[in-house]
Design a protein around this motif. Structure first.
Motif, short mmCIF file in Angstrom:
data_model
loop_
_atom_site.label_atom_id
_atom_site.label_comp_id
_atom_site.label_asym_id
_atom_site.label_seq_id
_atom_site.Cartn_x
_atom_site.Cartn_y
_atom_site.Cartn_z
N HIS A 149 32.12 23.33 50.02
CA HIS A 149 32.32 24.55 49.24
C HIS A 149 33.48 25.34 49.83
CE1 HIS A 149 31.33 28.95 48.61
NE2 HIS A 149 31.33 28.51 47.37
N ASP A 183 35.29 29.06 49.47
CA ASP A 183 35.05 30.39 48.90
C ASP A 183 36.32 31.21 48.69
OD1 ASP A 183 35.83 31.17 51.43
OD2 ASP A 183 33.91 32.05 51.99
N GLY A 198 24.73 28.01 38.77
CA GLY A 198 25.18 27.48 40.06
C GLY A 198 26.08 26.28 39.93
N ASN A 217 22.53 23.55 42.80
CA ASN A 217 22.61 24.48 43.93
C ASN A 217 22.87 25.87 43.36
OD1 ASN A 217 24.08 26.11 46.10
ND2 ASN A 217 23.39 24.34 47.27
N ASN A 218 21.98 26.81 43.65
CA ASN A 218 22.10 28.16 43.09
C ASN A 218 22.79 29.14 44.03
OD1 ASN A 218 20.19 28.70 45.05
ND2 ASN A 218 18.51 29.05 43.61
N GLY A 219 23.38 28.61 45.11
CA GLY A 219 24.06 29.46 46.07
C GLY A 219 23.29 29.65 47.35
N SER A 220 21.98 29.38 47.30
CA SER A 220 21.15 29.53 48.49
C SER A 220 20.33 28.28 48.81
CB SER A 220 20.20 30.73 48.34
OG SER A 220 19.38 30.59 47.20
N SER A 221 20.04 27.47 47.80
CA SER A 221 19.22 26.27 48.04
C SER A 221 19.48 25.22 46.96
CB SER A 221 17.74 26.63 48.07
OG SER A 221 17.33 27.16 46.81
N TRP A 222 19.06 23.99 47.28
CA TRP A 222 19.15 22.88 46.35
C TRP A 222 17.81 22.65 45.65
CZ3 TRP A 222 23.46 20.29 44.96
CH2 TRP A 222 24.57 20.33 45.82
N LEU A 258 28.97 30.60 43.58
CA LEU A 258 27.77 30.44 44.38
C LEU A 258 27.50 31.64 45.29
CD1 LEU A 258 28.00 26.67 45.40
CD2 LEU A 258 26.86 27.68 43.43
N ASN A 259 28.52 32.44 45.55
CA ASN A 259 28.35 33.60 46.45
C ASN A 259 28.18 34.89 45.65
OD1 ASN A 259 28.58 32.05 48.74
ND2 ASN A 259 30.80 32.38 48.95
#
Length: 290
Positions: free
Chosen positions: A50, A52, A74, A87-92, A289-290
């Motif tokens: 990723h 950013d 995501g 992936n929603n930015g915090s978990s898969w 994602l952030n």
């Protein structure tokens, strides 16, 4: 003007027997960007990373199979026998055990569209799946302002607007595929050239046949023409961005990200190039994602 032409009129005077009555000033609000602020990049055996806009971070050691796509929830990624994950930015989270087909994945206004080969084309809205057709997409699918463009090979290029299907052309899409951009839906038709559909009619952009890839970006439409270099079309004219032969590429908020093989991965911001990494990307997509 009234006849789609440009005219001049002296302030307070008349034109063709018509007196100036009033002047209206309209200020257009800037269009919302359709691009993600960040990048997801498949570096093959080096895993999925990723970016950013300033720094790189590894998302997983797993090597994506064929495709990945940013969407409203995501990042969707095909991991072959391990299924399609989000992936929603915090978990898969695994959203299906099915393996995506050759046309891959595409983010569009109604969610994440996925080709499942003989199982048809499906859409995931963040909570459930809906089958959109039993037909198997052939080479590519792409979200754009008019919906979802899908190449069905010998059956032609079709569009799904969220409720119904319409065939845009009987022509078969070429190897560089499809891409949404500010002018509509761009399609490579091989020896017939590069065309764009604006929702009502087709316009030929060039007779040249794109080589491997094309993508929308904030500057217009970027197209790989192999030995002729990488070019961009802004809706009016073409500009060659580099003589280098491009590999995979994607538009994102900061510009255009391009893999140039042994020359590494670079970013073009509309005026200059900067290198993002020496690594060779196998695939990439924009995301938030952030």
């Amino acid at each position: 003007t009234w006849d789609w032409s440009v005219h001049t009129m002296t302030w307070g005077d008349s034109y063709s027997g018509m007196d100036m009555y009033a002047v209206s000033i309209v200020t257009l609000a800037p269009a919302a960007t359709p691009y993600g602020d960040e990048l997801a990049v498949d570096f093959g055996p080096n895993g999925l990373w990723h970016y950013d806009g300033s720094a790189w971070s590894k998302m997983t050691n797993w090597d994506p199979d064929d495709d990945l796509a940013g969407w409203s929830d995501g990042l969707g990624v095909d991991f072959n026998g391990n299924g399609v994950w989000d992936n929603n930015g915090s978990s898969w989270g695994r959203i299906t055990t099915w393996d995506a087909g050759g046309a891959g994945l595409a983010g569009w206004r109604d969610g994440l569209a996925v080709d499942f080969s003989v199982n048809g084309l499906w859409n995931y809205d963040g909570s459930s799946w809906t089958k959109k057709t039993n037909l198997n997409p052939d080479g590519d699918l792409a979200g754009w302002s008019g919906g979802l463009g899908v190449d069905f090979g010998g059956s032609g290029l079709w569009n799904y607007d969220g409720s119904s299907w319409s065939r845009l052309t009987t022509w078969n899409v070429g190897g560089a595929g499809l891409s949404g951009w500010s002018g509509g839906l761009a399609a490579d038709f091989d020896v017939s050239g590069l065309w764009s559909f604006n929702g009502s009619f087709w316009t030929k952009l060039t007779n040249w046949d794109p080589e491997d890839d094309l993508t929308g970006w904030p500057g217009g439409l970027a197209v790989d023409y192999g030995a002729n270099g990488l070019w961009s079309y802004n809706g009016f004219s073409w500009t060659r961005l580099t003589t280098w032969d491009a590999g995979v590429m994607t538009g994102f908020t900061d510009g255009l990200a391009v893999d140039f093989g042994v020359n590494g991965m670079w970013k073009y911001d509309g005026s200059s190039w900067s290198k993002l990494t020496d690594w060779n990307a196998e695939n990439m997509g924009d995301c938030d994602l952030n």
